[in-house]
Write an enzyme that holds these catalytic residues in place. Structure first.
Site, PDB file in Angstrom:
ATOM      1  N   CYS B  88       1.908   1.511  -8.730  1.00 19.38           N
ATOM      2  CA  CYS B  88       2.540   0.215  -8.423  1.00 19.38           C
ATOM      3  C   CYS B  88       2.041  -0.898  -9.348  1.00 19.38           C
ATOM      4  O   CYS B  88       2.535  -2.023  -9.287  1.00 19.38           O
ATOM      5  CB  CYS B  88       2.302  -0.157  -6.970  1.00 19.38           C
ATOM      6  SG  CYS B  88       3.062   1.022  -5.837  1.00 19.38           S
ATOM      7  N   HIS B 344       9.503  -5.300  -3.688  1.00 20.65           N
ATOM      8  CA  HIS B 344       8.568  -4.496  -4.461  1.00 20.65           C
ATOM      9  C   HIS B 344       9.258  -3.365  -5.219  1.00 20.65           C
ATOM     10  O   HIS B 344       9.122  -2.197  -4.872  1.00 20.65           O
ATOM     11  CB  HIS B 344       7.480  -3.946  -3.536  1.00 20.65           C
ATOM     12  CG  HIS B 344       6.408  -3.176  -4.228  1.00 20.65           C
ATOM     13  ND1 HIS B 344       6.066  -3.346  -5.557  1.00 20.65           N
ATOM     14  CD2 HIS B 344       5.581  -2.190  -3.768  1.00 20.65           C
ATOM     15  CE1 HIS B 344       5.089  -2.508  -5.874  1.00 20.65           C
ATOM     16  NE2 HIS B 344       4.787  -1.795  -4.814  1.00 20.65           N
TER      17      HIS B 344
END
Lengths: 499, 400
Positions: B88, B344
């Protein structure tokens, strides 16, 4: 020279903690089978979704061996079952790997009959008598799949038994036995079938049990040089009830009162394991030194073995065995859960369950002691313990190279550091519990939890480790095994009190 | 002796797509959306770009592997494109690559683009993936919320925080981000929520409820970087420069050594210390004007406040409840809504964080503009608490 004493040198047992209430089964099915309402009494043991005959056998064996045994003395493993997870991969080899037995062990699968457990035991005794093997481990375990709305789903249970066979510290001396082989087909399971096909019960009872068992008993008594009245305990699995077994005992010339509990009320019949399960329960609850125990198992004929209990039996008083396993129970009233765990319901598992579960067998073999035996490493220079083992130590103070020796984690004391109950990821028994498990002597493993009471997990709680099915690769018919942590709720209060 | 990155590279253009469930767009369209905004902002031609860094995490449902997806989508002039992937934190890696290329003198102008197209899986949450052939044979087959939720159990055990108190504090984290996201037209989730709503939401992974989890979004973000000298020559005023750029990667200590207690991010503390040193920050609680941290889950943001040395150890619950990180607090956090509400899209997130800092430093953040910020911090995490990569980047006004 005195005759070598051969016999049982120890026992262990495992009955899964879930006990499905027969009332729940019968009531759910009453609309189609009201005749089963009469059988709606008591409970049957029910394996968790991640248990099979192999994992239960491992648990029974661990109970027998105890946490401190280095297991190097075990030179043979006999595994009896008709529900082995693999038709061609040595199932007793999986068990040996999980138990971290030495690789010179003689491992043999015995199958295809309900006598597999007793036949395995006979092989072990014969081998010990001849001196070929010194410390044999006999395991019998079954997790039989039954169609819904059958007498079998009510009668059967899941479970495993373990016996060690040798010549030292014998708790039950082997006096003699006999095998009768008769191709009497009371039921069968074709090699492409999941379920048993059963013939009429009355025929099985009257033409099968009633005629075949007495012949085997008679031969065994003859082999042991005993009279029928010498027998203090008659151990015979049968779903026809205690009255029938007592009658059969009488027919064999035994005192009807020596017929021992089939555990129908609180366990159910555990297949090939059941004669040994009943034997262990008898040793734990009723047998006294000097008692002679006749163990018989019907199936494609009949096995009958006779033992004499010795005063060493008292050394086994701390074992969980079968009696202890039966006491560790959790009532289950959800019949749907039973059907789901046993693959009898096509349920929507969600797209997350579509992930390919293919196992790289090369990777599995390269890491065999890690994955099957939960073996990590201990640095011989700094003493730091870690999982998995690695060439360069994880020790932040000294990354020593090539200093690690194998270190076994499975029997070590451990606690939960962090955890979660995850409702998002796929689980056969949601929520999916997992967390970081920290070992008292050092080392830690992020691992799956199983046999969890939802809402009853906390950091600091003790766990014990169990060998379970990790994933099932349905596409290829492979099962992946690994170790999981079982939280012990009672331990938190103890831990807090200690603080 | 390394001299660090401080003030060696300027950001002259940034762009960010609208984040959300972009049923209308594939990854290619999202990249173009962010890129065109950044190019217009920088006022340069494609031929002026010397090299590009491209971040995306999940290649099987996104763009596929390699550098070609970016070059094809943007029709780049056959320049170098390097695909980077670090869970991420991939977006921060793309920016780091571009910034380092300029700092080295190998490039005058470099491009960083991050993208993730998540909503082509057919289900909510992140896609399920395997990590090699050994890992799936022993690691729990869990989820991101299940991994991050474990921070809560360990944090409560360590600091003696009651379950209810921590649940309320993390609820406040989400309430604040929703309030901020509501003011951001590019954010995925633009609704305000109450603490009670958050606390009573369906459980995802104990103790994290639905509102404790960030949005699973499609999106892309882009940055164009050059030297401060070239930026000035381009006629740019209010130059924004990179002050620090640090990445710390787990080496197994957290997951294998008993010195880690499970309640914090070992890597974040290392990256933060190094970043403060590189950026010349002595007292982060006073000097950092604003932050965009990796609030994949509310509990992550809470413990990160301590890992970045803004809140004292064990003091995050109090700071959060005191509103210290609210938009009108001392150190506003997640002014754009954060991962929680902006969304996200994994490969884009690190660049999206920089985008908000860049807008704020230039006074271009519209309704959510903070008064005169000087130093912005972005914190971008990948992996799980027990095994992760953590990036801490400091961006500020030139000379700050």
């Amino acid at each position: 020279m005195a005759e070598q004493t051969v016999g049982l040198t120890g026992f262990g047992g495992y009955i899964p903690r879930l006990r499905l209430q027969r009332k729940a089964i019968a009531q759910a099915n009453a609309w189609v089978a009201p005749n089963f309402l009469g059988k709606a009494k008591g409970e049957r043991s029910m394996a968790n979704w991640d248990e099979d005959s192999v994992t239960m056998a491992v648990e029974a064996a661990r109970d027998l061996l105890g946490p401190d045994d280095d297991r190097s003395h075990v030179d043979a493993v006999y595994f009896g079952s008709t529900t082995m997870p693999f038709a061609d991969r040595l199932n007793s080899g999986i068990i040996s790997a999980a138990l971290t037995l030495e690789d010179h062990v003689r491992a043999i699968d015995v199958s295809s009959t309900q006598r597999a457990g007793t036949s395995a035991l006979m092989q072990a005794l014969t081998s010990a008598k001849s001196g070929e093997t010194r410390n044999g481990l006999v395991l019998a375990s079954d997790h039989r799949k039954t169609k819904a709305v059958t007498a079998q789903e009510l009668d059967f249970g899941d479970g495993a038994a373990a016996l060690s066979v040798g010549t030292d510290n014998v708790i039950a001396k082997y006096l003699g036995g006999a095998s009768l082989t008769v191709d009497f087909v009371d039921h069968f399971r074709g090699d492409t079938e999941e379920f048993d096909y059963n013939w009429e019960e009355r025929w099985v009872r009257d033409e099968g049990f009633s005629k075949i068992v007495p012949r085997a008993v008679k031969s065994a008594l003859g082999d042991a040089g005993l009279k029928a009245e010498d027998i203090a305990h008659f151990v015979l699995p049968s779903v026809f009830g205690m009255k029938f077994i007592a009658g059969l005992a009488k027919k064999c010339g035994l005192n009807p009162e020596v017929a021992r509990d089939t555990l129908a009320a609180n366990c159910g019949e555990t297949g090939t394991a059941h004669a040994l399960v009943m034997l262990i329960n008898t040793l734990q609850t009723e047998a006294k030194p000097g008692d002679k125990v006749l163990v018989a198992q019907f199936g494609g004929g009949c096995d009958a073995l006779i033992f004499e209990v010795t005063d060493k039996l008292s050394t086994m008083s701390g074992k969980r065995g079968i009696a202890g396993s039966l006491a560790e129970r959790v009532e289950e009233n959800n019949y749907m859960k039973f059907l789901t765990f046993n693959g009898l319901v096509e349920w929507e598992r969600g797209m997350r369950a579509e992930q390919d579960k293919k196992t790289a067998l090369t990777t599995l073999y390269r890491n065999e002691d890690m994955l099957m035996g939960l073996v990590g490493g201990r640095c011989t220079e700094t003493g730091v313990i870690q999982f998995p083992r690695s060439r360069i130590s994880v020790n932040p103070n000294k990354h020593t190279v090539d200093t690690q020796e194998p270190y076994k984690f499975a029997e070590k004391k451990a606690k939960i550091l962090s955890w979660s109950a995850d409702y998002l990821s796929f689980s056969m028994n949601p929520p999916n519990h997992y967390g970081m498990v920290v070992f008292d002597e050092g080392g830690r493993i992020m691992m799956d939890f199983t046999d969890v009471e939802t809402g009853n997990v906390e950091s600091g709680m003790e766990v014990r480790l169990v060998f379970r099915v990790k994933e099932v690769d349905e596409k290829r018919g492979f099962k992946r095994y690994f170790w999981k942590a079982v939280p012990i709720p009672a331990s938190v209060a103890g831990a807090q009190a200690a603080e | 002796m390394a001299t660090g990155i401080k003030d060696k590279v300027a950001i002259v253009g940034m762009g960010c797509s609208k984040f959300g469930e972009r049923w209308d767009s594939g990854p290619e369209e999202l990249m173009v959306e962010a890129y065109l905004e950044a190019m217009q902002d920088a006022g340069i031609e494609p031929t002026q770009i010397d090299a590009a860094w491209f971040s995306t995490h999940i290649d099987d449902i996104g763009t596929g592997k390699g550098g070609t997806p970016l070059s094809l989508a943007l029709r780049l002039p056959n320049i170098a494109v390097t695909r980077v992937e670090n869970f991420c934190a991939s977006g921060s890696e793309a920016l780091r690559g571009a910034v380092y290329a300029v700092a080295s003198g190998a490039c005058d102008i470099a491009l960083a683009v991050g993208v993730e197209k998540l909503k082509d899986t057919g289900y909510g949450g992140l896609p399920v993936g395997n990590m090699g052939t050994l890992n799936p044979q022993w690691s729990p087959s869990g989820s991101a919320p299940g991994n991050f939720a474990q921070l809560a159990s360990a944090y409560r055990a360590k600091h003696g925080v009651a379950k209810e108190d921590l649940k309320r504090a993390i609820a406040h984290v989400s309430v604040k981000s929703h309030a901020n996201g509501a003011k951001n037209p590019k954010a995925h989730l633009r609704n305000e929520v109450s603490e009670e709503q958050v606390m009573n939401a369906p459980m995802i992974a104990e103790p994290l409820g639905l509102f404790d989890c960030c949005g699973v979004s499609d999106g892309a973000a882009a940055a164009i970087v050059t030297t401060p000298e070239i930026a000035k020559a381009m006629g740019r005023k209010d130059i924004v420069t990179v002050k620090a750029m640090q990445l710390s990667v787990s080496n197994g200590l957290e997951s294998q050594h008993n010195s880690w207690d499970g309640s914090y991010f070992h890597t974040a503390r290392i990256a933060a210390k190094k970043a403060y040193k590189e950026g010349g920050i002595d007292n982060p609680r006073e000097q950092v004007s604003m932050m965009e941290v990796h609030d994949c889950f509310s509990i992550t943001e809470l413990v990160t406040m301590e890992d970045l040395f803004i809140s004292p150890e064990g003091g995050a619950v109090k700071d959060v409840m005191d509103g210290f990180y609210d938009s009108d607090g001392k150190v506003p956090c997640q002014i754009d809504g954060g991962l929680k509400c902006f969304g996200h899209p994994i490969g884009a997130s690190g660049l999206r964080m920089a985008y908000e800092m860049y807008l704020q430093l230039q006074g271009r953040a519209g309704e959510r503009q903070l008064p005169n910020p000087k130093i912005g911090l972005t914190h971008n995490l990948g992996g799980a608490p027990s095994q992760n990569v953590c990036s801490v980047t400091i961006i500020g006004a030139e000379g700050a």
